[in-house]
Design a protein around this motif. Structure first.
Motif, PDB file in Angstrom:
ATOM      1  N   THR A   1       0.828  -1.201   0.000  1.00  0.00           N
ATOM      2  CA  THR A   1       0.000   0.000   0.000  1.00  0.00           C
ATOM      3  C   THR A   1       0.864   1.254   0.000  1.00  0.00           C
ATOM      4  N   ASP A   2       0.260   2.346  -0.404  1.00  0.00           N
ATOM      5  CA  ASP A   2       0.888   3.669  -0.330  1.00  0.00           C
ATOM      6  C   ASP A   2      -0.242   4.691  -0.297  1.00  0.00           C
ATOM      7  N   HIS A   3       0.071   5.960  -0.536  1.00  0.00           N
ATOM      8  CA  HIS A   3      -0.893   7.041  -0.341  1.00  0.00           C
ATOM      9  C   HIS A   3      -1.301   7.685  -1.670  1.00  0.00           C
ATOM     10  N   LEU A   4      -2.549   8.078  -1.753  1.00  0.00           N
ATOM     11  CA  LEU A   4      -3.048   8.812  -2.907  1.00  0.00           C
ATOM     12  C   LEU A   4      -2.708  10.288  -2.689  1.00  0.00           C
ATOM     13  N   CYS A   5      -1.524  10.680  -3.144  1.00  0.00           N
ATOM     14  CA  CYS A   5      -1.029  12.022  -2.856  1.00  0.00           C
ATOM     15  C   CYS A   5       0.159  12.315  -3.761  1.00  0.00           C
ATOM     16  N   TRP A   6       0.758  13.474  -3.553  1.00  0.00           N
ATOM     17  CA  TRP A   6       2.062  13.761  -4.145  1.00  0.00           C
ATOM     18  C   TRP A   6       2.939  14.338  -3.049  1.00  0.00           C
ATOM     19  N   GLY A   7       4.248  14.104  -3.170  1.00  0.00           N
ATOM     20  CA  GLY A   7       5.157  14.577  -2.137  1.00  0.00           C
ATOM     21  C   GLY A   7       6.543  14.876  -2.663  1.00  0.00           C
ATOM     22  N   SER A   8       6.641  14.969  -3.984  1.00  0.00           N
ATOM     23  CA  SER A   8       7.939  15.281  -4.585  1.00  0.00           C
ATOM     24  C   SER A   8       7.741  16.204  -5.777  1.00  0.00           C
ATOM     25  N   HIS A   9       8.781  16.993  -6.060  1.00  0.00           N
ATOM     26  CA  HIS A   9       8.759  17.878  -7.224  1.00  0.00           C
ATOM     27  C   HIS A   9      10.198  18.158  -7.629  1.00  0.00           C
TER      28      HIS A   9
ATOM     29  N   ALA B   1       9.492  16.081  -0.266  1.00  0.00           N
ATOM     30  CA  ALA B   1       9.095  16.964   0.834  1.00  0.00           C
ATOM     31  C   ALA B   1       8.848  16.189   2.123  1.00  0.00           C
ATOM     32  N   HIS B   2       8.795  14.861   2.036  1.00  0.00           N
ATOM     33  CA  HIS B   2       8.479  14.021   3.193  1.00  0.00           C
ATOM     34  C   HIS B   2       7.159  14.451   3.824  1.00  0.00           C
ATOM     35  N   ASP B   3       6.201  14.710   2.947  1.00  0.00           N
ATOM     36  CA  ASP B   3       4.849  15.027   3.371  1.00  0.00           C
ATOM     37  C   ASP B   3       3.884  14.412   2.361  1.00  0.00           C
ATOM     38  N   LEU B   4       2.618  14.336   2.734  1.00  0.00           N
ATOM     39  CA  LEU B   4       1.601  13.689   1.907  1.00  0.00           C
ATOM     40  C   LEU B   4       0.577  14.738   1.510  1.00  0.00           C
ATOM     41  N   TRP B   5       0.784  15.356   0.345  1.00  0.00           N
ATOM     42  CA  TRP B   5      -0.057  16.465  -0.084  1.00  0.00           C
ATOM     43  C   TRP B   5      -1.222  15.974  -0.940  1.00  0.00           C
ATOM     44  N   PRO B   6      -2.406  16.564  -0.747  1.00  0.00           N
ATOM     45  CA  PRO B   6      -3.573  16.132  -1.530  1.00  0.00           C
ATOM     46  C   PRO B   6      -3.468  16.604  -2.978  1.00  0.00           C
ATOM     47  N   LEU B   7      -4.270  15.991  -3.816  1.00  0.00           N
ATOM     48  CA  LEU B   7      -4.306  16.301  -5.243  1.00  0.00           C
ATOM     49  C   LEU B   7      -5.521  17.152  -5.570  1.00  0.00           C
TER      50      LEU B   7
END
Length: 276
Positions: free
Chosen positions: A95-103, A108-114
């Motif tokens: 499993t993992d997260h439905l998010c983005w956390g890199s650019h 960023a070591h965070d779980l940002w919403p889309l």
């Protein structure tokens, strides 16, 4: 293709504070969730602990760095290491997260919403399909807690999550705490969230604690499961039935017996709800 929901029961997250007990005994839970990135190494104590646990119990690998919603290319080194870990431990779920956390290659070591748009849905679904091809198995994506929304969103979060799962043919890790936290932060009904998620895609639940900041909630994972989350868990059980359930506790981590007691409370609630 259907996704198989393993009959795991109730588990806890594996944390270094409990490594010694895991080496000394069979942990008194049904299964354990391990953070994938903590075991992407050639050796060391964490891998030794996980190998011992895997001989005793089923293991789920839960990642935090896939960044499935990013516009960066999927990280080939990360995927190779994840595939190696999967092959080694044969987890019940990945499993993992439905998010983005890199650019731009920076994490960023965070779980940002889309943004919940058709364009983002197509982008994520295509990336999930590539990940599943590389791993040789289906994965499940977790809904994250959020504190911002996007003006460009054209659908509700649960519609987006359901759309990704159906289009990419993957599973859903339904974090009951995150759904509640986001509902309070953004003013929607968490029951509507549950109603919008397809029953046959949910393969795991997460439960955790939050911090009440007055006008908003912080998904802090640093305390026992609050009563509103237990109540939403009851509703989730009535909708989805028996689902493998994990209690997360990531900060101010208590003794193992406290964590196990939370897991056993979830077991008792499941029995009560399903019996009725």
């Amino acid at each position: 293709m259907a996704i198989t929901r393993p009959d795991l029961g109730h588990g806890v997250g594996l944390r270094p504070k409990h490594f010694s007990e895991a080496l000394d005994q069979r942990l008194p839970v049904d299964w354990v969730e391990a953070t994938s990135e903590n075991y992407m190494a050639r050796g060391g104590r964490p891998l030794a602990v996980l190998e011992k646990i895997r001989r005793d119990l089923p293991v789920v690998l839960h990642g935090v760095s896939l960044s499935i919603g990013s516009i960066d290319e999927l990280n080939p080194r990360y995927l190779r290491e994840l595939r190696s870990l999967v092959d080694r431990f044969q987890p019940a779920l990945v499993t993992d997260h439905l998010c983005w956390g890199s650019h731009g290659g920076r994490y960023a070591h965070d779980l940002w919403p889309l943004p919940y748009t058709e364009e983002a849905l197509a982008h994520v679904a295509a990336r999930v399909a590539r990940v599943q091809d590389l791993l040789g198995r289906q994965i499940a994506l977790e809904n994250v807690s959020s504190y911002v929304t996007y003006r460009d969103s054209t659908m509700a979060e649960w519609e987006f999550l359901a759309g990704v799962a159906e289009r990419a043919d993957c599973g859903i890790l339904l974090d009951v705490n995150n759904a509640y936290v986001s509902s309070r932060n953004h003013g929607f009904d968490p029951s509507a969230y549950l109603a919008g998620i397809p029953r046959d895609r949910v393969v795991q639940f997460h439960l955790a604690g939050y911090s009440d900041k007055g006008t908003w909630l912080l998904d802090s994972h640093d305390a026992s499961v609050p009563e509103p989350v237990w109540q939403l868990y009851r509703k989730a059980l009535r909708r989805f039935g028996r689902v493998p359930t994990l209690v997360e506790w990531d900060d101010h981590i208590p003794p193992l017996e406290v964590l196990v007691a939370e897991s056993r409370k979830a077991t008792a609630i499941e029995r009560e709800v399903l019996a009725s």
